[in-house]
Design a protein around this motif. Sequence first.
Motif, PDB file in Angstrom:
ATOM      1  N   ALA A  41       0.623  -1.318  -0.058  1.00 29.40           N
ATOM      2  CA  ALA A  41      -0.026  -0.040  -0.257  1.00 29.40           C
ATOM      3  C   ALA A  41       0.789   1.394   0.121  1.00 29.40           C
ATOM      4  O   ALA A  41       0.401   2.344  -0.448  1.00 29.40           O
ATOM      5  CB  ALA A  41      -0.933  -0.053   1.201  1.00 29.40           C
ATOM      6  N   SER A 166      -7.070   6.047  -3.819  1.00 25.74           N
ATOM      7  CA  SER A 166      -5.850   5.512  -2.719  1.00 25.74           C
ATOM      8  C   SER A 166      -5.774   6.737  -1.758  1.00 25.74           C
ATOM      9  O   SER A 166      -6.239   7.986  -1.881  1.00 25.74           O
ATOM     10  CB  SER A 166      -4.593   5.509  -3.784  1.00 25.74           C
ATOM     11  N   PRO A 184     -12.792   3.395  -3.009  1.00 21.30           N
ATOM     12  CA  PRO A 184     -11.861   2.305  -2.900  1.00 21.30           C
ATOM     13  C   PRO A 184     -11.986   1.220  -3.681  1.00 21.30           C
ATOM     14  O   PRO A 184     -13.362   1.253  -4.147  1.00 21.30           O
ATOM     15  CB  PRO A 184     -11.854   2.174  -1.614  1.00 21.30           C
ATOM     16  N   THR A 188      -7.405  -1.054  -1.727  1.00 23.67           N
ATOM     17  CA  THR A 188      -7.479   0.179  -1.079  1.00 23.67           C
ATOM     18  C   THR A 188      -8.625   0.237  -0.041  1.00 23.67           C
ATOM     19  O   THR A 188      -8.611   1.271   0.697  1.00 23.67           O
ATOM     20  CB  THR A 188      -7.352   1.258  -1.884  1.00 23.67           C
TER      21      THR A 188
END
Length: 220
Positions: A41, A166, A184, A188
Amino acid sequence: MIQALVFDFDGLIIDTETPWYYAFQQVYQRYGFELPLSVYAQCIGTTFHDFNPYANLAEQAGVDVEVITRECKTAHAALMERIELRAGVQDYLKEAKRLNLKVGIASSSEYAWIEPLLKKNDIFHYFDTIQTADVVAKVKPDPELYVKALAALEVEGSQAISFEDSLNGFTAAKAAGLNCVVVPNEVTRHLPFAEHDLMLTSMSDMPLAEVIVKLSGSTA
């Protein structure tokens, strides 16, 4: 009054992010390693400055980074063959034009990556400006992409709605003063989007006109 919409691209208009994560996972596992989503991430919606998944695996496996890069891109290309526009995207773009809203893209990716995919999915003509990594000194989470998009669209941040998937993109949009709708994707949706203005699971959840009313209290 809302006068413009600014969309992210990767993961938002087309979910390229989830295939990238799965592609990296495939290659990492091939070499006997795991890539936790919490680690990956760090590079979603931005550069590889904080975490480079290619270099990370190359170092662990003792393999040339060019070999890892080639394997990951091959895996990603195979997964991308089945990818389409995310739900509701085209409806939002059509409605934005009907409402005479200006429409832009602010993306940390390069223009050469984005343009073919926009044209392949027949949505290139909807955008009044496309701001990419090629035209800024810093990409998201820095707000420069959004600042340039606002300038090109000739609107203030308060007059625009950003759509982001994001955390890096969300941070950039808020720093530039835009209203921010978080949409998302699979990789995410667990990120901590604090102080978002609205969150949707997809753009098919709510008509654009209703989104505008919720964020501005008036129609476009």
